[in-house]
Design a protein around this motif. Structure first.
Motif, PDB file in Angstrom:
ATOM      1  N   ASP A  28       1.091  -1.085   0.151  1.00 43.64           N
ATOM      2  CA  ASP A  28      -0.476   0.240  -0.120  1.00 43.64           C
ATOM      3  C   ASP A  28       1.185   1.113   0.375  1.00 43.64           C
ATOM      4  OD1 ASP A  28       0.996  -0.678   3.100  1.00 43.64           O
ATOM      5  OD2 ASP A  28      -1.238  -0.087   3.746  1.00 43.64           O
ATOM      6  N   ASN A  29       1.972   1.439  -0.004  1.00 43.78           N
ATOM      7  CA  ASN A  29       2.627   2.043   0.520  1.00 43.78           C
ATOM      8  C   ASN A  29       3.596   2.820  -0.625  1.00 43.78           C
ATOM      9  OD1 ASN A  29       5.056   1.026   0.746  1.00 43.78           O
ATOM     10  ND2 ASN A  29       6.135   1.209   2.338  1.00 43.78           N
ATOM     11  N   GLU A  30       3.425   1.944  -1.344  1.00 45.03           N
ATOM     12  CA  GLU A  30       3.823   1.992  -3.261  1.00 45.03           C
ATOM     13  C   GLU A  30       2.903   2.616  -4.437  1.00 45.03           C
ATOM     14  OE1 GLU A  30       6.777  -1.580  -3.183  1.00 45.03           O
ATOM     15  OE2 GLU A  30       4.609  -1.862  -4.057  1.00 45.03           O
ATOM     16  N   ILE A  31       1.537   2.724  -3.525  1.00 47.52           N
ATOM     17  CA  ILE A  31       1.005   2.945  -4.397  1.00 47.52           C
ATOM     18  C   ILE A  31       0.751   4.543  -4.498  1.00 47.52           C
ATOM     19  CG2 ILE A  31      -1.790   3.023  -4.843  1.00 47.52           C
ATOM     20  CD1 ILE A  31      -2.124   0.870  -3.000  1.00 47.52           C
ATOM     21  N   ARG A  32       0.620   5.183  -5.722  1.00 46.38           N
ATOM     22  CA  ARG A  32       0.630   7.297  -5.843  1.00 46.38           C
ATOM     23  C   ARG A  32      -0.665   7.326  -6.030  1.00 46.38           C
ATOM     24  NH1 ARG A  32       4.063   7.975  -9.706  1.00 46.38           N
ATOM     25  NH2 ARG A  32       6.976   7.202  -9.546  1.00 46.38           N
ATOM     26  N   GLY A  33      -1.660   6.782  -6.840  1.00 46.84           N
ATOM     27  CA  GLY A  33      -2.962   7.695  -6.539  1.00 46.84           C
ATOM     28  C   GLY A  33      -4.052   6.888  -6.244  1.00 46.84           C
ATOM     29  N   GLN A  34      -5.332   6.386  -6.858  1.00 44.79           N
ATOM     30  CA  GLN A  34      -6.232   6.110  -6.042  1.00 44.79           C
ATOM     31  C   GLN A  34      -5.867   4.113  -5.955  1.00 44.79           C
ATOM     32  OE1 GLN A  34     -10.059   5.987  -7.083  1.00 44.79           O
ATOM     33  NE2 GLN A  34      -9.775   7.851  -7.852  1.00 44.79           N
ATOM     34  N   SER A  35      -6.108   3.969  -4.769  1.00 47.09           N
ATOM     35  CA  SER A  35      -5.260   2.595  -4.610  1.00 47.09           C
ATOM     36  C   SER A  35      -6.542   0.883  -5.242  1.00 47.09           C
ATOM     37  CB  SER A  35      -5.492   1.669  -2.943  1.00 47.09           C
ATOM     38  OG  SER A  35      -5.890   0.939  -2.422  1.00 47.09           O
ATOM     39  N   PRO A  36      -5.745   0.114  -5.576  1.00 44.06           N
ATOM     40  CA  PRO A  36      -6.629  -0.718  -5.683  1.00 44.06           C
ATOM     41  C   PRO A  36      -7.101  -2.228  -5.004  1.00 44.06           C
ATOM     42  CG  PRO A  36      -4.433  -1.395  -6.852  1.00 44.06           C
ATOM     43  CD  PRO A  36      -4.418  -0.001  -5.960  1.00 44.06           C
ATOM     44  N   LEU A  37      -6.635  -1.779  -3.711  1.00 49.12           N
ATOM     45  CA  LEU A  37      -6.749  -2.654  -2.286  1.00 49.12           C
ATOM     46  C   LEU A  37      -8.185  -2.046  -1.669  1.00 49.12           C
ATOM     47  CD1 LEU A  37      -3.018  -2.795  -1.400  1.00 49.12           C
ATOM     48  CD2 LEU A  37      -4.135  -4.360  -3.179  1.00 49.12           C
ATOM     49  N   GLY A  38      -8.530  -3.063  -0.981  1.00 44.73           N
ATOM     50  CA  GLY A  38     -10.198  -3.196  -0.839  1.00 44.73           C
ATOM     51  C   GLY A  38      -9.898  -3.671   0.590  1.00 44.73           C
ATOM     52  N   TYR A  39     -10.453  -4.478   0.868  1.00 38.67           N
ATOM     53  CA  TYR A  39     -10.864  -5.278   2.311  1.00 38.67           C
ATOM     54  C   TYR A  39     -11.004  -6.335   2.216  1.00 38.67           C
ATOM     55  CZ  TYR A  39     -11.522  -0.142   4.271  1.00 38.67           C
ATOM     56  OH  TYR A  39     -11.617   0.606   4.671  1.00 38.67           O
ATOM     57  N   VAL A  40     -10.857  -7.825   3.212  1.00 39.84           N
ATOM     58  CA  VAL A  40     -10.760  -8.978   3.135  1.00 39.84           C
ATOM     59  C   VAL A  40     -11.971  -8.370   4.786  1.00 39.84           C
ATOM     60  CG1 VAL A  40     -10.469 -11.329   3.384  1.00 39.84           C
ATOM     61  CG2 VAL A  40      -8.983  -9.717   2.736  1.00 39.84           C
ATOM     62  N   ILE A  41     -13.305  -9.246   4.211  1.00 39.12           N
ATOM     63  CA  ILE A  41     -14.369  -9.032   5.511  1.00 39.12           C
ATOM     64  C   ILE A  41     -15.631 -10.514   5.182  1.00 39.12           C
ATOM     65  CG2 ILE A  41     -16.553  -7.921   6.108  1.00 39.12           C
ATOM     66  CD1 ILE A  41     -15.690  -5.233   5.290  1.00 39.12           C
ATOM     67  N   MET A  80      -7.582  -4.784 -13.312  1.00 35.48           N
ATOM     68  CA  MET A  80      -8.283  -6.362 -13.066  1.00 35.48           C
ATOM     69  C   MET A  80      -9.252  -5.897 -11.246  1.00 35.48           C
ATOM     70  SD  MET A  80      -5.161  -9.332 -12.530  1.00 35.48           S
ATOM     71  CE  MET A  80      -3.943  -9.035 -12.920  1.00 35.48           C
ATOM     72  N   MET A  81      -9.110  -5.679 -10.568  1.00 34.04           N
ATOM     73  CA  MET A  81      -9.978  -5.358  -9.505  1.00 34.04           C
ATOM     74  C   MET A  81     -10.740  -3.973  -9.275  1.00 34.04           C
ATOM     75  SD  MET A  81      -8.512  -8.134  -7.858  1.00 34.04           S
ATOM     76  CE  MET A  81      -7.749  -9.150  -7.453  1.00 34.04           C
ATOM     77  N   GLY A  82     -10.598  -2.820 -10.128  1.00 34.08           N
ATOM     78  CA  GLY A  82     -11.119  -1.523 -10.095  1.00 34.08           C
ATOM     79  C   GLY A  82      -9.871  -1.097  -9.400  1.00 34.08           C
ATOM     80  N   ASN A  83     -11.101   0.753  -8.615  1.00 35.51           N
ATOM     81  CA  ASN A  83      -9.882   1.348  -8.290  1.00 35.51           C
ATOM     82  C   ASN A  83     -11.314   1.967  -7.001  1.00 35.51           C
ATOM     83  OD1 ASN A  83     -10.844   3.828  -9.349  1.00 35.51           O
ATOM     84  ND2 ASN A  83      -8.783   3.782 -10.567  1.00 35.51           N
ATOM     85  N   GLU A  84     -10.736   3.093  -6.038  1.00 39.75           N
ATOM     86  CA  GLU A  84     -11.854   3.496  -5.748  1.00 39.75           C
ATOM     87  C   GLU A  84     -13.081   4.010  -6.298  1.00 39.75           C
ATOM     88  OE1 GLU A  84      -9.079   5.944  -3.212  1.00 39.75           O
ATOM     89  OE2 GLU A  84      -8.564   3.963  -2.416  1.00 39.75           O
TER      90      GLU A  84
END
Ligand code: FAD
Length: 406
Positions: free
Chosen positions: A90-103, A384-388
């Motif tokens: 996550d600390n390498e991402i400059r713009g919107q993050s493609p990372l979400g949650y695991v719930i 693949m996963m999209g962003n915010e």
């Protein structure tokens, strides 16, 4: 006594149906019923990966608090059968993050469904849709209490099918299921770790497992790890192996500190968006959303974001429309048009990418290029996963070119 007529009947209280109910109620609709054969909280066979696009949907539904107390994914890893490995932190991402949650879906779906009930939705969870008929300008729905079988009928002006991968509403609307080329098969199991792994997602294409197909292990960050395998039906049939044996092989590749709960091992099919049925049925005042409409990314197997986006779009449109047959018919048509305009290119791109990545050499090359260039890594994952904000916008040919020169 429970009401027997509603403006909107939604069959299926998963993320798609509950998002739709919340959108309708938030926009002022007052006569909405959510029907689900399960009582909540209920489990749903899933990887539990909540894509980043869901954040904006929850905000639009004024339900952002559902994510409170959950830690956002801090790392995504992909590996190839030829040894390539790409890691996005996550600390390498400059713009919107493609990372979400695991719930856990038990928790996530219950929160969405309860929010709709709090907003005034009639709660018919624990009731199964057995049949439905459109006559004299309204739907008659035949329900049965899931445990006792006790029958009951209700009527509704509009019917929304959000009843998942084996949708009965889809069948009632005369739509066949996807061809097996557009259906994946999967199996998942839950495990516990002590101490907990950080919240992370790992996708593995491995030589020990059928290819094309991938295995995953997704950690919630609080001790639960979701482990599974997915591949398309023809690949699975050709492998001659049983899903249980494939999953066992994958478990053998993971750390032996995982403690598995066999009672959580289940299989399910995924109808892929490479073959979607019509979404809107204005003549009979009906629509399909979520897995019922095959809204699953053909590459990643993700479907929560698309189902919720469809629910939001449809619910908003229907609530804002003139409450006449014609007004609702227009809203249904608009829903299909906007959904397809937003996602057809995205689904097609992911389908082509899947075809490309069926060659292990190409997949390996992409991962090695992404490992050298964090921006490329981020853009590939976003594709693949999209962003915010929803779906990634980098064209596929640009990703391919950057992979070649990286
Ligand atoms: C193994 C696996 C892993 C996955 N991993 C991910 C992931 O990590 N991330 C992601 O985004 N997506 C994932 N998906 C896809 C995701 O699970 C679905 O896209 C998502 O659940 C779709 O939501 P939905 O609301 O359309 O349907 P569902 O969540 O399936 O909800 C449908 C509801 O309808 C109810 N129902 C069905 N029939 C009837 C009936 N006759 N009467 C009344 N109620 C009925 C069911 O009880 C259910 O509650 C995965 C799928 C599988 C199988």
């Amino acid at each position: 006594m429970a009401k027997s007529h509603y403006d909107f009947a939604i069959v299926g209280a998963g993320p798609a149906g509950s998002a739709c109910a919340n959108a309708l109620l938030l926009e002022g609709a007052s006569s909405v019923v959510l029907i689900d054969r399960a009582r909540f909280p209920r489990d749903k066979i899933c990887g539990d990966g909540i894509g980043p696009g869901v954040i904006a949907i929850l905000e639009a539904l004024e339900l952002r608090h559902i994510l409170d107390g959950h830690r956002r994914v801090t790392q995504m890893v992909m590996t190839s059968p030829l040894g390539g490995r790409m890691t996005l932190n996550d600390n390498e991402i400059r713009g919107q993050s493609p990372l979400g949650y695991v719930i856990r879906r038990t928790e996530f779906d219950h929160a969405l469904m309860s929010a709709a009930a709090k907003r005034g939705c009639a709660d018919r969870t624990g009731w199964t849709l057995e049949g439905a008929e459109y006559a004299d300008g309204r739907w008659r729905l035949d329900l049965a209490e899931s445990e006792s079988g006790e029958p009951c009928s209700i009527t509704a002006d509009v019917l929304i099918g959000a009843d998942g991968a084996t949708s009965r509403v889809r069948r009632l609307l005369g739509q066949p299921f996807n061809h097996e080329r557009h259906v994946s098969v999967s199996m998942r199991i839950l495990a516990q770790t002590e101490p907990p792994f950080p919240p992370r997602q790992e996708l593995n294409v491995a030589k020990e497992l059928p290819i094309p197909g991938y295995a995953w292990n997704f950690s919630t960050g609080s001790g639960t790890v979701n482990v599974g395998f997915v591949c398309d039906t023809p690949t699975y049939k050709a492998s001659g192996r049983h899903l249980r044996e494939i999953l066992k092989t994958y478990k053998g590749l993971l750390p032996d500190t995982l403690s598995y709960d066999d009672a959580t091992r289940h299989s399910q099919i995924l109808p892929l968006a490479s073959q979607m049925p019509p979404l809107a049925y204005p003549k009979v005042q009906a629509a399909l959303i979520g897995d019922a409409a095959s809204m699953i990314n053909p590459l990643t197997g993700e479907g929560i974001f698309y189902g919720m986006e469809a629910g939001l779009l449809l619910g908003r449109g229907l609530a804002r429309a003139a409450q006449t047959r014609e007004g609702r018919a227009q809203a249904l048509i608009r829903y299909e048009r906007v959904f397809r305009r937003t996602f057809t290119g995205h689904f097609r791109g992911n389908y082509y990418l899947r075809k490309l990545l069926e060659r292990p050499g190409l997949f390996d090359r992409m991962l090695r290029a992404g490992a050298r260039d964090p921006n490329l890594c981020c853009d590939c994952i976003e594709y693949m996963m999209g962003n915010e904000s929803g779906v990634g916008r980098t064209p596929l040919y640009r990703l391919a070119l950057r992979t070649m020169v990286a």
